[in-house]
Motif scaffolding. Sequence first.
Motif, PDB file in Angstrom:
ATOM      1  N   ASP A  44      18.760  -3.751  21.010  1.00 41.05           N
ATOM      2  CA  ASP A  44      17.444  -3.339  21.338  1.00 41.05           C
ATOM      3  C   ASP A  44      16.650  -3.449  20.261  1.00 41.05           C
ATOM      4  O   ASP A  44      16.812  -2.362  19.194  1.00 41.05           O
ATOM      5  N   LEU A  45      15.539  -3.955  20.031  1.00 41.36           N
ATOM      6  CA  LEU A  45      14.665  -4.037  19.130  1.00 41.36           C
ATOM      7  C   LEU A  45      13.879  -2.745  18.881  1.00 41.36           C
ATOM      8  O   LEU A  45      13.640  -2.512  17.631  1.00 41.36           O
ATOM      9  N   ASP A  46      13.708  -2.039  19.986  1.00 39.25           N
ATOM     10  CA  ASP A  46      12.930  -0.647  19.562  1.00 39.25           C
ATOM     11  C   ASP A  46      13.772   0.216  18.805  1.00 39.25           C
ATOM     12  O   ASP A  46      13.386   1.452  18.554  1.00 39.25           O
ATOM     13  N   THR A  47      15.061   0.004  18.672  1.00 38.73           N
ATOM     14  CA  THR A  47      15.940   0.776  17.822  1.00 38.73           C
ATOM     15  C   THR A  47      15.934   0.375  16.353  1.00 38.73           C
ATOM     16  O   THR A  47      16.615   1.103  15.465  1.00 38.73           O
ATOM     17  N   ILE A  48      15.313  -0.638  15.938  1.00 35.61           N
ATOM     18  CA  ILE A  48      15.093  -1.213  14.545  1.00 35.61           C
ATOM     19  C   ILE A  48      13.889  -0.806  13.936  1.00 35.61           C
ATOM     20  O   ILE A  48      12.874  -1.175  14.615  1.00 35.61           O
ATOM     21  N   SER A  49      14.011  -0.148  12.678  1.00 36.31           N
ATOM     22  CA  SER A  49      12.775   0.307  12.111  1.00 36.31           C
ATOM     23  C   SER A  49      12.597  -0.553  10.621  1.00 36.31           C
ATOM     24  O   SER A  49      13.997  -0.564  10.268  1.00 36.31           O
ATOM     25  N   SER A  50      11.718  -0.641  10.059  1.00 35.85           N
ATOM     26  CA  SER A  50      11.653  -0.986   8.732  1.00 35.85           C
ATOM     27  C   SER A  50      10.141  -0.779   7.859  1.00 35.85           C
ATOM     28  O   SER A  50       9.290  -0.711   9.029  1.00 35.85           O
ATOM     29  N   VAL A  51      10.220  -0.447   6.676  1.00 35.48           N
ATOM     30  CA  VAL A  51       9.117  -0.430   6.002  1.00 35.48           C
ATOM     31  C   VAL A  51       9.443  -1.244   4.735  1.00 35.48           C
ATOM     32  O   VAL A  51      10.390  -1.729   4.437  1.00 35.48           O
ATOM     33  N   ALA A  52       8.131  -1.580   4.195  1.00 35.51           N
ATOM     34  CA  ALA A  52       8.104  -2.605   3.195  1.00 35.51           C
ATOM     35  C   ALA A  52       7.410  -1.852   1.972  1.00 35.51           C
ATOM     36  O   ALA A  52       6.168  -1.435   1.786  1.00 35.51           O
ATOM     37  N   SER A  53       8.224  -1.735   1.007  1.00 34.52           N
ATOM     38  CA  SER A  53       7.757  -0.639  -0.139  1.00 34.52           C
ATOM     39  C   SER A  53       7.243  -1.575  -1.295  1.00 34.52           C
ATOM     40  O   SER A  53       7.685  -2.328  -2.172  1.00 34.52           O
ATOM     41  N   PHE A  54       5.599  -1.624  -1.300  1.00 32.92           N
ATOM     42  CA  PHE A  54       5.063  -2.223  -2.263  1.00 32.92           C
ATOM     43  C   PHE A  54       4.641  -1.406  -3.363  1.00 32.92           C
ATOM     44  O   PHE A  54       3.737  -0.376  -3.268  1.00 32.92           O
ATOM     45  N   PHE A  55       5.115  -1.616  -4.587  1.00 35.38           N
ATOM     46  CA  PHE A  55       4.819  -0.863  -5.801  1.00 35.38           C
ATOM     47  C   PHE A  55       3.505  -0.823  -6.325  1.00 35.38           C
ATOM     48  O   PHE A  55       2.968  -1.952  -6.370  1.00 35.38           O
ATOM     49  N   VAL A  56       3.057   0.089  -6.594  1.00 37.14           N
ATOM     50  CA  VAL A  56       1.599   0.262  -6.834  1.00 37.14           C
ATOM     51  C   VAL A  56       1.509   0.621  -8.433  1.00 37.14           C
ATOM     52  O   VAL A  56       0.949  -0.317  -9.305  1.00 37.14           O
ATOM     53  N   SER A  57       1.636   1.638  -9.023  1.00 31.65           N
ATOM     54  CA  SER A  57       1.536   2.294 -10.417  1.00 31.65           C
ATOM     55  C   SER A  57       1.975   1.188 -11.216  1.00 31.65           C
ATOM     56  O   SER A  57       1.354   0.916 -12.590  1.00 31.65           O
ATOM     57  N   ARG A  58       3.008   0.510 -11.189  1.00 30.25           N
ATOM     58  CA  ARG A  58       3.699  -0.088 -12.047  1.00 30.25           C
ATOM     59  C   ARG A  58       3.031  -1.214 -12.269  1.00 30.25           C
ATOM     60  O   ARG A  58       3.042  -1.969 -13.451  1.00 30.25           O
ATOM     61  N   VAL A  59       2.332  -1.724 -11.570  1.00 26.18           N
ATOM     62  CA  VAL A  59       1.251  -2.963 -11.664  1.00 26.18           C
ATOM     63  C   VAL A  59       0.266  -2.859 -12.643  1.00 26.18           C
ATOM     64  O   VAL A  59      -0.041  -3.549 -13.684  1.00 26.18           O
ATOM     65  N   ASP A  60      -0.280  -1.675 -12.223  1.00 24.50           N
ATOM     66  CA  ASP A  60      -1.472  -1.277 -13.374  1.00 24.50           C
ATOM     67  C   ASP A  60      -0.864  -1.223 -14.804  1.00 24.50           C
ATOM     68  O   ASP A  60      -1.365  -1.507 -15.890  1.00 24.50           O
ATOM     69  N   THR A  61       0.178  -0.558 -14.944  1.00 21.91           N
ATOM     70  CA  THR A  61       0.871  -0.297 -16.269  1.00 21.91           C
ATOM     71  C   THR A  61       1.199  -1.530 -16.853  1.00 21.91           C
ATOM     72  O   THR A  61       0.693  -1.885 -18.174  1.00 21.91           O
TER      73      THR A  61
END
Length: 370
Positions: free
Chosen positions: A192-209
């Motif tokens: 059942d697709l409604d039981t599958i969750s995902s987030v995509a962690s896009f890193f921020v501060s390290r890019v500026d560093t």
Amino acid sequence: MTDRLGDLADAGVSIWLDDLSRERLTSGNLQSLVADRHVVGVTTNPTIFASALSVGTAYDAQVRELSARRSSVDDAVREITVADVQRACDYLTSTWAATRGVDGRVSIEVDPRLAHDTAGTVAEALDLWKAVDRPNLLVKIPATREGLPAITRVIADGVSVNVTLIFSVERYREVIGAYLDGLDLAAANGHDLDTISSVASFFVSRVDTEIDRRLDTLGGAAVELKGKAAIANSVLAYAAFQEAFSGKRWEALHANGATVQRPLWASTGVKNPDYPDTLYVTDLVVAGTVNTMPEATLDAFADHGTVRGDRVTGRSAAAREVFDAVTDVGVDLADVFATLESEGVAKFEQSWSQLLESVRTRLDAVRDLR
């Protein structure tokens, strides 16, 4: 009193805490953050657990038990981290239920030593999913080349995933593709697709560093671009998210119960003291995203953060101008992102080694007393 974090939540940003420890769980601190600071999720990584295990006495009883059973260091680390994540998942179950599975999520990371081992990552992710045994778990898999097929394969088995260590928009598009491929396979496998969750962690501060360091080396007019790349990179990532989660392929998956893989702004603690300490929260407000913050950033925003509406949607043209300018002054962006990924994996491997050593030291200390 002004509830600045409440304003952030009302703007559609899910506030997740980027920290977890046994002390935080037993002291009632996490409960307080949920009740008073609008925290609706928790993320962990090897650095967080290494820090938690290195101080205090909260783990002593479990360490004594593990020592009595003569557990290996690897097994002990697994049991300790799984126990913390299980407890956090249990506490956040009501949030998970109230948000229909959108929030109330807790993440646990695959051993970072497997970052370039697809089969090993798949096996570890499936094992963690079974060991924690909570529906509101997210298993963290790095967005390395070898991690991409692992993401697809574990989602195909019905596992919910937090994809971590994403730095470039190009890699982010591949991450989204891996998620969609996994959903197609999961449906074919009868999940059942409604039981599958995902987030995509896009890193921020390290890019500026990293980019700021290169701009300083170039000197001259290049330094005027400092502090602009990370936000611009995130804005372009959000545009990629909007593009990917539209059209016929996504509409068919969504009709079958699938949910979007939400962008998660990670590494949002500001490392340059010259920048506002809430920069990567205030300037990344957009509905339907997650901002996972260390407690210092959470406190800073609660004290003086501002919500000025959607700061992301429709700003792609300006973001591209920033990247064009950064490239024009001589910054090799492909090398920047390759460096950040390599260093990110190495830092987590180092933290994992520190975690293993901390547990080994504690186990040895108990055994010496017997």
